[in-house]
Design an enzyme around this catalytic site. Structure first.
Site, mmCIF file in Angstrom:
data_model
loop_
_atom_site.group_PDB
_atom_site.id
_atom_site.type_symbol
_atom_site.label_atom_id
_atom_site.label_comp_id
_atom_site.label_asym_id
_atom_site.label_seq_id
_atom_site.Cartn_x
_atom_site.Cartn_y
_atom_site.Cartn_z
ATOM 1 N N GLY A 330 -37.166 10.751 -1.979
ATOM 2 C CA GLY A 330 -36.654 11.891 -1.284
ATOM 3 C C GLY A 330 -35.795 12.744 -2.137
ATOM 4 N N ASP A 366 -25.490 11.343 -8.365
ATOM 5 C CA ASP A 366 -24.469 12.004 -7.840
ATOM 6 C C ASP A 366 -24.899 13.251 -7.078
ATOM 7 O OD1 ASP A 366 -25.209 13.663 -9.887
ATOM 8 O OD2 ASP A 366 -23.466 13.492 -10.960
ATOM 9 N N ASP A 510 -44.531 12.017 -6.465
ATOM 10 C CA ASP A 510 -43.390 12.609 -5.711
ATOM 11 C C ASP A 510 -43.091 14.139 -6.420
ATOM 12 O OD1 ASP A 510 -42.368 10.978 -7.664
ATOM 13 O OD2 ASP A 510 -40.483 12.096 -7.289
HETATM 14 P P1 AMP Z 1 -37.590 13.299 -10.560
HETATM 15 O O1 AMP Z 1 -38.483 12.246 -11.269
HETATM 16 O O2 AMP Z 1 -36.566 14.219 -11.467
HETATM 17 O O3 AMP Z 1 -38.408 14.119 -9.600
HETATM 18 O O4 AMP Z 1 -36.367 12.251 -9.996
HETATM 19 C C1 AMP Z 1 -36.728 11.256 -9.186
HETATM 20 C C2 AMP Z 1 -35.932 10.957 -7.829
HETATM 21 O O5 AMP Z 1 -34.207 10.886 -8.260
HETATM 22 C C3 AMP Z 1 -35.844 12.414 -6.961
HETATM 23 O O6 AMP Z 1 -35.693 11.816 -5.536
HETATM 24 C C4 AMP Z 1 -34.460 13.150 -7.255
HETATM 25 O O7 AMP Z 1 -34.167 13.694 -6.022
HETATM 26 C C5 AMP Z 1 -33.677 11.935 -7.469
HETATM 27 N N1 AMP Z 1 -32.650 12.373 -8.466
HETATM 28 C C6 AMP Z 1 -32.648 12.793 -9.744
HETATM 29 N N2 AMP Z 1 -31.523 13.253 -10.282
HETATM 30 C C7 AMP Z 1 -30.623 13.095 -9.241
HETATM 31 C C8 AMP Z 1 -29.227 13.193 -9.192
HETATM 32 N N3 AMP Z 1 -28.430 13.313 -10.146
HETATM 33 N N4 AMP Z 1 -28.642 12.872 -7.838
HETATM 34 C C9 AMP Z 1 -29.395 12.330 -6.918
HETATM 35 N N5 AMP Z 1 -30.578 12.367 -6.856
HETATM 36 C C10 AMP Z 1 -31.363 12.373 -8.182
HETATM 37 MG MG MG Z 2 -38.949 15.143 -8.265
#
Ligand code: AMP
Ligand code: MG
Length: 828
Positions: A330, A366, A510
């Protein structure tokens, strides 16, 4: 409503609106009126900070169930775990102090506890815990829209625009103020020409090099706006920094929803109710009944044009990360503010903040983003947009200097405003297939097909009870068509990544858009020294997402989309029509499995072929364009020109070598070479070879650069490199001559396909350092300008350009510190 007109601009003769007044997409096409909200906050009204709304619940990591597609919430850029300031606690006296005193009283009574049984003690602890939790809710409610401010907004009751809300918790000095760092004029022109940004650009310029608090563009520490232009900037900066909440909370029924969900209650009241049902203390629908009812209510609402209001949301999705199933992910730090439709072009853009605080999908993190990662996303998106690669765009980047983000070090926070016609991903389907929520998959698919792809022959929704056969609705199949469309779009995009030397870095399912846009700029990089095995993500030890594997990883993602939609595809094959609401609910698991098998047998292979053949075609077309060839025919495919070029490019700087090659057609013409080289005419061939040698070596005395960047290829390697390149160059020159086009014209065209400026990692890093150290927004502006006009002759003397400016541009185009050993930092 504030309306201004862009003086003298033919491109946008229409009215411009401040951000809160942007026209929203019509209700029928809104995501929130087509998909299911999180049951904890089932309507925008749940964002009102009323006692039972339980605002902390929308910030708490939890599985979001019952077929939900998204969660309503407001942005809240605060450090996490939350710390509420002391004066705030005092202000909350009337609400929270009583609870505080009670907790204290109980602690004072602790010595009496020795007399309690273990069970009584546990119950007591639980009660104390509950009270503490309630106190947190009381504090958090101060950050949400207050009941008293609902319904009285200037545009209350209107379905086309938002009301701005500033809850009391966000008014105090402790709430972090924001500083607009940059707005992309290209994103503004391409996506939101109807947005009035007031004096934002002038403001940014005027604050260069300055430090807070004078440089705040909005927030409690900023000087209040005095003119209309300043007001539009303040509103924009406040909304894009997550302080101001833009919503319509009144709806038709003044916040009173007829839903049973609302009667059950939202937030903790809802959870308490669920708990009672589980314990058998209360009676309720089964989950299945509840999902059916919620779908029914949504249908009814859409049919009646019922106005439930409008509020920001985060999407629920899942995905495969590095090939392994990761379950619910998400939008962990992305919040969509609104969907707007350009009144003149009819184009739709979803405006989203990245880094504006926790959501139910934040897991352990965060919800914030560092200044560095935000600037990276901002510049990367705009660079890709200018190269003509389908991508999400970035409108603005706002820093929140007083909000600290802890990664490998302490960073300042920032928020990027991203734009995309939709933020739905392959993982948006996977979340529902993993939970066998086939009705949610159907709703999502119909929405994507009809409202995003614009397939008007797709029937959306309908009542679950009414048998469609009886009502005579013809349901044209869409599931397979949808997968093929997603496959084609992503194939085209990934082909363009390859052609442009772009490495995404995290092609998890995703992060693969249903609309085929490049999304989620994390550890991405543009190729410098060409290496097909280049890995740009330093957590990708195995090189799963290495440059050369990107097309293969695209196949993996599409295969997962087929898996996720297999029962629907199978249903369509078997029944010759798309499933009507309820059809899939009635199927038993072995029937679903049989449908999945049918889909895999009859559709998987062909879909993968569609993906790979589209990718190959686009890849050839893209390279033909870069090489100034009109014919992207098969003889120029893998075998003849492109693969040998890639081999010859090894260890050379990708962007500068290709830009140098642009000069070749004009060079051939200037040396009297035109027309096809006749096979066997050894004189002509010898002449061509000689000209090519001159071209590749360059001529320092005449100020003519050679083919190689001398900083990249050391002296001792040059002749070997030349030998490596020579056969290809000869082949290529012959092909150019064979096409018989005017050399000057081909060179001019090639310069529009081979950028002079490519956003290298070291450049972004430098821009961020300058921002951090000196509040240097000019460096950011300079690089942004180069990103959005990459084909210009940067670094060449031109009228009105000082010598320093020219050499600075040339420096920004140079190899600098190469990518290897300088991978993007993981401080995201
Ligand atoms: P990504 O591979 O960068 O797309 O991240 C994978 C998941 O981790 C996604 O659902 C992002 O929304 C979540 N995510 C990454 N960094 C953060 C953060 N600092 N705070 C909350 N969720 C995060
Ligand atoms: Mg992502």
């Amino acid at each position: 409503m504030q309306i201004t007109t862009k003086a003298g601009s033919a491109a946008s003769a229409g009215a411009r609106h401040s951000i809160l007044n942007l026209p929203l997409v019509p209700p029928q096409q809104r995501l929130t009126l087509n998909l299911l909200p999180d049951p904890v906050a089932p309507s925008p009204a749940a964002l009102i900070g009323a006692p039972e709304s339980s605002p902390s619940l929308v910030r708490r990591a939890r599985p979001v169930l019952q077929g939900s597609h998204f969660s309503y919430l407001s942005p809240l850029p605060l450090s996490f775990p939350y710390e509420f300031p002391a004066e705030e606690a005092e202000e909350a006296e009337s609400l929270g102090n009583k609870l505080e005193r009670e907790i204290e009283q109980e602690q004072n009574d602790a010595n009496k506890d020795a007399e309690l049984t273990e069970e009584q003690q546990q119950a007591k602890e639980l009660e104390a815990h509950r009270k503490r939790m309630r106190q947190i809710e009381v504090m958090m409610q101060r950050y949400e829209v207050q009941p008293s401010s609902v319904g009285g907004g200037a545009s209350a009751g209107s379905t086309s625009k938002l009301e701005g809300h500033l809850p009391p918790g966000r008014l105090g000095q402790h709430f972090p103020s924001a500083r607009l760092l940059s707005i992309s004029p290209a994103a503004l022109e391409d996506c939101l020409p109807h947005l009035d940004i007031g004096d934002s650009l002038e403001w940014i310029k005027s604050q260069h090099g300055r430090a807070r608090p004078e440089s705040y563009s909005s927030g409690p520490m900023a000087s209040p706006p005095s003119s209309d232009a300043a007001k539009a900037r303040f509103e924009l900066s406040d909304l894009l920094s997550g302080r101001l909440i833009g919503a319509q909370l009144a709806g038709n029924g003044n916040g009173q929803s007829a839903d049973k969900d609302a009667q059950v209650g939202t937030g903790t009241a809802y959870l308490a109710h669920k708990e009672a049902v589980e314990k058998g203390a209360a009676k309720d629908e089964t989950d299945q009944e509840r999902i059916e009812r919620r779908i029914g209510e949504l249908e009814e609402r859409r049919r009646q044009g019922d106005d439930v209001g409008y509020a920001p949301w985060s999407l629920c999705y899942a995905g495969h990360q590095f090939g392994s199933w990761a379950g619910q992910l998400g939008d962990g730090r992305a919040i969509t503010l609104l969907e707007t439709k350009d009144p003149t072009t009819g184009e739709r853009w979803d405006i989203q903040l990245k880094g504006a605080g926790r959501t139910p999908y934040s897991r352990f993190a965060d919800g914030l983003a560092t200044l560095g990662s935000s600037v990276r996303e901002f510049l990367g998106s705009e660079a890709m947009g200018a190269l003509g690669v389908p991508t999400s765009r970035a409108l603005a980047v706002v820093s929140i200097p007083d909000l600290k983000v802890l990664r490998e070090r302490i960073n300042g926070a920032a928020i990027t405003t991203r734009l995309c016609p939709s933020w739905l991903r392959i993982g948006s389907f996977q979340i529902h297939s993993s939970r066998s929520e086939w009705e949610s998959s159907r709703m999502l698919g119909e929405y994507v097909a009809r409202d995003l792809f614009g397939w008007t022959d797709v029937v959306k929704g309908g009542s679950i009870e009414a048998a469609d056969a009886a009502s005579g609705v013809e349901r044209k199949p869409w599931a397979r068509r949808l997968i093929e469309e997603v496959a084609r779009r992503n194939a085209r995009t990934i082909a363009l990544w390859q052609v442009n030397g772009f490495m995404h870095g995290v092609m998890n399912t995703d992060n693969i858009s249903l609309l085929g846009h490049t999304i989620d700029y994390g550890p991405y990089a543009f190729m410098d020294i060409f290496d097909e095995g280049q890995i740009c993500n330093h957590s990708d030890g195995e090189g799963r997402y290495a440059y050369r594997l990107q097309p293969t990883m695209g196949v993996f993602a599409i295969r997962e989309l087929v898996n996720a939609l297999a029962p629907l595809v199978g249903f369509e094959i078997q029944e010759g029509r798309a499933p009507a609401p309820g059809d899939l609910l009635r199927l038993k698991s072995d029937e679903i499995n049989a449908l999945k098998k049918l889909a895999r047998e009859q559709a998987s292979e062909e879909i993968e072929t569609t993906f790979t053949s589209t990718l190959m075609d686009e890849w050839k077309r893209g390279w033909a364009k870069r090489l100034g060839l009109q014919d992207a025919g098969s003889e120029d495919g893998k075998g003849r020109l492109i693969e040998p070029l890639l081999a010859a490019l090894a260890d050379l700087d990708f962007p500068t070598t290709l830009r140098s090659l642009c000069r070749l057609p004009a060079f051939l013409k200037a040396h009297g070479l035109s027309g096809a080289i006749i096979e066997g005419d050894s004189d002509m061939e010898a002449r061509l070879k000689e000209v090519l040698r001159d071209f590749a070596l360059g001529d320092k005395a005449q100020g003519r650069e050679g083919l190689y960047d001398e900083k990249v290829v050391p002296e001792y390697m040059r002749s070997a490199k030349m030998d490596q390149f020579r056969p290809w160059l000869l082949d290529y020159a012959k092909r150019l001559l064979q096409e018989g086009r005017d050399g000057d014209q081909v060179t001019a065209e090639m310069k529009k396909a081979n950028p002079r400026f490519v956003l290298r990692n070291w450049v972004t890093t430098e821009v961020v350092e300058k921002l951090e150290k000196d509040n240097d927004t000019e460096a950011l502006e300079r690089v942004l300008q180069m990103c959005i006009r990459p084909f210009e002759d940067w670094g060449l003397p031109a009228e009105g350009k000082s010598e320093e400016q020219v050499s600075e541009e040339a420096r920004l185009c140079s190899i600098g510190r190469s990518l290897t050993g300088n991978l993007p930092s993981c401080s995201s």
